[in-house]
Design a protein around this motif. Structure first.
Motif, PDB file in Angstrom:
ATOM      1  N   UNK A  75      23.376  44.193  36.492  1.00 38.85           N
ATOM      2  CA  UNK A  75      22.957  42.860  36.948  1.00 38.85           C
ATOM      3  C   UNK A  75      24.155  42.015  37.355  1.00 38.85           C
ATOM      4  N   UNK A  76      25.214  42.059  36.541  1.00 38.85           N
ATOM      5  CA  UNK A  76      26.415  41.284  36.851  1.00 38.85           C
ATOM      6  C   UNK A  76      27.079  41.765  38.138  1.00 38.85           C
ATOM      7  N   UNK A  77      27.008  43.076  38.390  1.00 37.75           N
ATOM      8  CA  UNK A  77      27.601  43.623  39.616  1.00 37.75           C
ATOM      9  C   UNK A  77      26.878  43.080  40.852  1.00 37.75           C
ATOM     10  N   UNK A  78      25.567  42.928  40.747  1.00 36.23           N
ATOM     11  CA  UNK A  78      24.807  42.361  41.866  1.00 36.23           C
ATOM     12  C   UNK A  78      25.254  40.925  42.137  1.00 36.23           C
ATOM     13  N   UNK A  79      25.371  40.133  41.048  1.00 37.65           N
ATOM     14  CA  UNK A  79      25.831  38.752  41.208  1.00 37.65           C
ATOM     15  C   UNK A  79      27.246  38.674  41.751  1.00 37.65           C
ATOM     16  N   UNK A  80      28.119  39.548  41.274  1.00 39.34           N
ATOM     17  CA  UNK A  80      29.509  39.563  41.747  1.00 39.34           C
ATOM     18  C   UNK A  80      29.574  39.891  43.234  1.00 39.34           C
ATOM     19  N   UNK A  81      28.739  40.846  43.672  1.00 38.10           N
ATOM     20  CA  UNK A  81      28.711  41.223  45.086  1.00 38.10           C
ATOM     21  C   UNK A  81      28.244  40.064  45.956  1.00 38.10           C
TER      22      UNK A  81
ATOM     23  N   UNK B 134      28.545  36.832  45.234  1.00 37.73           N
ATOM     24  CA  UNK B 134      29.592  35.811  45.269  1.00 37.73           C
ATOM     25  C   UNK B 134      30.756  36.266  46.147  1.00 37.73           C
ATOM     26  N   UNK B 135      31.132  37.541  46.004  1.00 35.80           N
ATOM     27  CA  UNK B 135      32.265  38.071  46.762  1.00 35.80           C
ATOM     28  C   UNK B 135      31.991  38.040  48.267  1.00 35.80           C
ATOM     29  N   UNK B 136      30.753  38.391  48.658  1.00 37.27           N
ATOM     30  CA  UNK B 136      30.429  38.453  50.081  1.00 37.27           C
ATOM     31  C   UNK B 136      29.830  37.186  50.636  1.00 37.27           C
TER      32      UNK B 136
END
Length: 230
Positions: free
Chosen positions: A211-217, A219-221
Motif C-alpha cells: 500500500x505504501x509503495x502505491x502512495x510513494x509512486x 507522490x513521486x510521479x
C-alpha cells in the motif's frame, strides 16, 4: 513541500490522538468480552487495560479543558507560544523560515484555534480512525483464516488497537521488530503459537508495504499542487 507547517503538524497530532483514543475505547469496551478467549494469563494485558482506563480518563478531561480554553483569551496566548516553538523547530530542521512563511503560519494558528472550539471535525476523524481499525481487524481475520488458523474476530478487534498504540511509539523504524514482538506477545495470550503470529505479522507487513509503495509512486510521479484551506 507545501510550506504549511502548522497545519501539517496539527493534522498529524489530531490523527495520532484520534487513533490513540480509538485504541483506548476498543480495549476498554472489548476486554470483558474477550476474557473467555484468554489461554495464558499475562500481566501485560492487565497493564494495557489499566493504562487504557487512565489514558481515556485523562483525555476526556484534557479535551474538555481544550474545548473551553479555545473560547478564551488564554488559549490564544498558549497557541501563539506553541506556534513560536514549532517555528523554531522548523528553523532547525529545514533552515531559515522565510518571513512570508512565518506570517502565513501565524495566520494558520488562528484557524487552528477556531477549529479547537468545534468538535465536529474531531468526531469525523475519530469515526474514520475507528473504521480503519475495524478494517484492519477484518484484514487480520482474513490472514489468520488463510494460514489455516481459526481465531475469534473479537480477539483481532481487541489486539489490533493495542498494536496501533505500540506502533505509534518511536521505538524502531517503521515498527520493524516491534511489530513481530507485539504480535507474538499479544496473540500468544489467546493461545496463538509464535510461528503463526510471526507469519501473520509478516503477511500483514507485506500488505502495508505494498500500500505504501502505491502512495510513494503517486507522490513521486505526481505534480506539486497548491494546497488551499477551505
Amino acid at each position: 513541500r507545501y510550506h504549511q507547517y502548522m497545519q501539517m503538524i496539527f493534522a498529524i497530532l489530531v490523527e495520532k490522538t484520534m487513533a490513540l483514543l480509538n485504541a483506548v475505547l476498543l480495549v476498554f469496551c472489548l476486554y470483558p468480552l474477550i476474557k473467555q478467549f484468554i489461554v495464558h494469563q499475562n500481566p501485560v494485558l492487565n497493564q494495557v487495560v489499566s493504562g487504557s482506563f487512565f489514558i481515556g480518563t485523562v483525555s476526556i478531561g484534557m479535551g474538555g479543558l481544550i474545548f473551553i480554553a479555545a473560547r478564551q483569551r488564554l488559549a490564544h496566548r498558549l497557541v501563539n507560544k506553541i506556534s513560536a516553538i514549532m517555528l523554531r523547530f522548523i528553523d532547525r530542521v529545514k533552515g531559515k523560515v522565510e518571513t512570508d512563511t512565518a506570517t502565513k503560519e501565524a495566520k494558520d494558528v488562528s484557524k487552528i484555534l477556531n477549529l479547537l472550539g468545534n468538535p465536529r471535525p474531531f468526531i469525523l476523524v475519530f469515526i474514520a480512525s475507528l473504521a480503519i481499525q475495524i478494517v484492519s481487524a477484518v484484514g487480520n481475520q482474513i490472514i489468520f483464516r488463510a494460514v489455516g488458523y481459526n481465531i475469534p474476530f473479537l480477539v483481532n478487534l481487541f489486539v489490533i488497537p493495542i498494536c496501533y498504540f505500540i506502533f505509534l511509539l518511536p521505538i524502531s523504524f517503521g515498527s520493524l521488530g516491534v511489530r513481530e514482538g507485539a504480535y507474538i506477545l499479544l496473540y500468544g495470550i489467546f493461545g496463538v503459537s509464535p510461528e503463526i503470529a510471526l507469519l501473520v505479522s509478516f503477511i500483514n507487513l507485506s500488505g502495508i508495504l505494498f500500500n505504501n509503495a502505491i502512495g510513494a509512486a503517486m507522490i513521486w510521479g505526481g505534480h506539486k499542487t497548491k494546497l488551499t484551506a477551505p
